[in-house]
Design an enzyme around this catalytic site. Structure first.
Site, PDB file in Angstrom:
ATOM      1  N   PRO A 132       0.769  -1.245   0.000  1.00 19.60           N
ATOM      2  CA  PRO A 132       0.000   0.000   0.000  1.00 19.60           C
ATOM      3  C   PRO A 132       0.804   1.302   0.000  1.00 19.60           C
ATOM      4  O   PRO A 132       0.684   2.129   0.905  1.00 19.60           O
ATOM      5  CB  PRO A 132      -0.840  -0.135   1.266  1.00 19.60           C
ATOM      6  CG  PRO A 132       0.039  -0.922   2.190  1.00 19.60           C
ATOM      7  CD  PRO A 132       0.735  -1.918   1.294  1.00 19.60           C
ATOM      8  N   CYS A 133       1.557   1.531  -1.045  1.00 23.55           N
ATOM      9  CA  CYS A 133       2.321   2.778  -1.139  1.00 23.55           C
ATOM     10  C   CYS A 133       1.407   3.992  -1.280  1.00 23.55           C
ATOM     11  O   CYS A 133       1.836   5.114  -1.027  1.00 23.55           O
ATOM     12  CB  CYS A 133       3.348   2.704  -2.265  1.00 23.55           C
ATOM     13  SG  CYS A 133       2.669   2.355  -3.881  1.00 23.55           S
TER      14      CYS A 133
END
Length: 168
Positions: A132-133
């Site tokens: 989840p950047c």
């Protein structure tokens, strides 16, 4: 054997690439979106086959309808030792929350001067959404850099209830 498939999603058509193991399981090595900066291309030696991606597709579908918060998939990203340290830190960001590039740098023991290198490593994440950047934002709360495009970052943060209030 490298395999690939595509999947329609609220983010556009996702390109999934994985390594099919001898036991028939799949380790996902890439998830990218159309127009992604540095996005993956289908490897020349890859074969199209949707079947090995059944669990990936199931989990993505559950995420997009709000029934899944954490992905549980075998992953096979390819990156430098530094990138993998950064990616591991990103994996620890809980659903529905955000953190900053500076906080990630601090978490992995990189100096404040190293924040740019952290941003570069985050931008090289081959597993958009799964890793989840999109949950990493600027210290001022601004949506900074996202290889998949800031419109997609905004969508994902809104979907997770983590979009900063001033951006709603």
């Amino acid at each position: 054997m490298t395999v690939h498939t595509t999947l329609d999603s609220p983010l556009g058509e996702l390109l999934l690439i994985g390594d099919e193991r001898a036991d028939g399981t799949l380790a996902l090595s890439s998830l990218s979106v159309p127009g992604q900066k540095g996005g993956a291309a289908v490897p020349a030696d890859s074969r199209p086959d949707a079947a090995p991606f059944a669990e990936v597709v199931r989990q993505l579908g559950a995420y997009f309808v709000g029934d899944l918060r954490d992905f549980d998939l075998p992953l096979a990203p390819r990156g430098s030792a530094f990138q993998e340290r950064i990616w591991a830190a990103i994996d620890e960001i809980p659903y529905g929350t955000t953190t900053t590039y500076g906080a990630i740098a601090e978490r992995v023991g990189t100096s404040r001067a190293g924040v740019r290198a952290v941003g570069t490593a985050i931008g090289a994440n081959p597993l958009l959404l799964i890793r989840p950047c999109h949950r990493v934002i600027g210290a001022d709360g601004a949506l900074r850099g996202y290889a998949g495009g800031l419109d997609r970052k905004e969508y994902l943060l809104d979907h997770e209830g983590a979009l900063p209030a001033r951006l709603r």
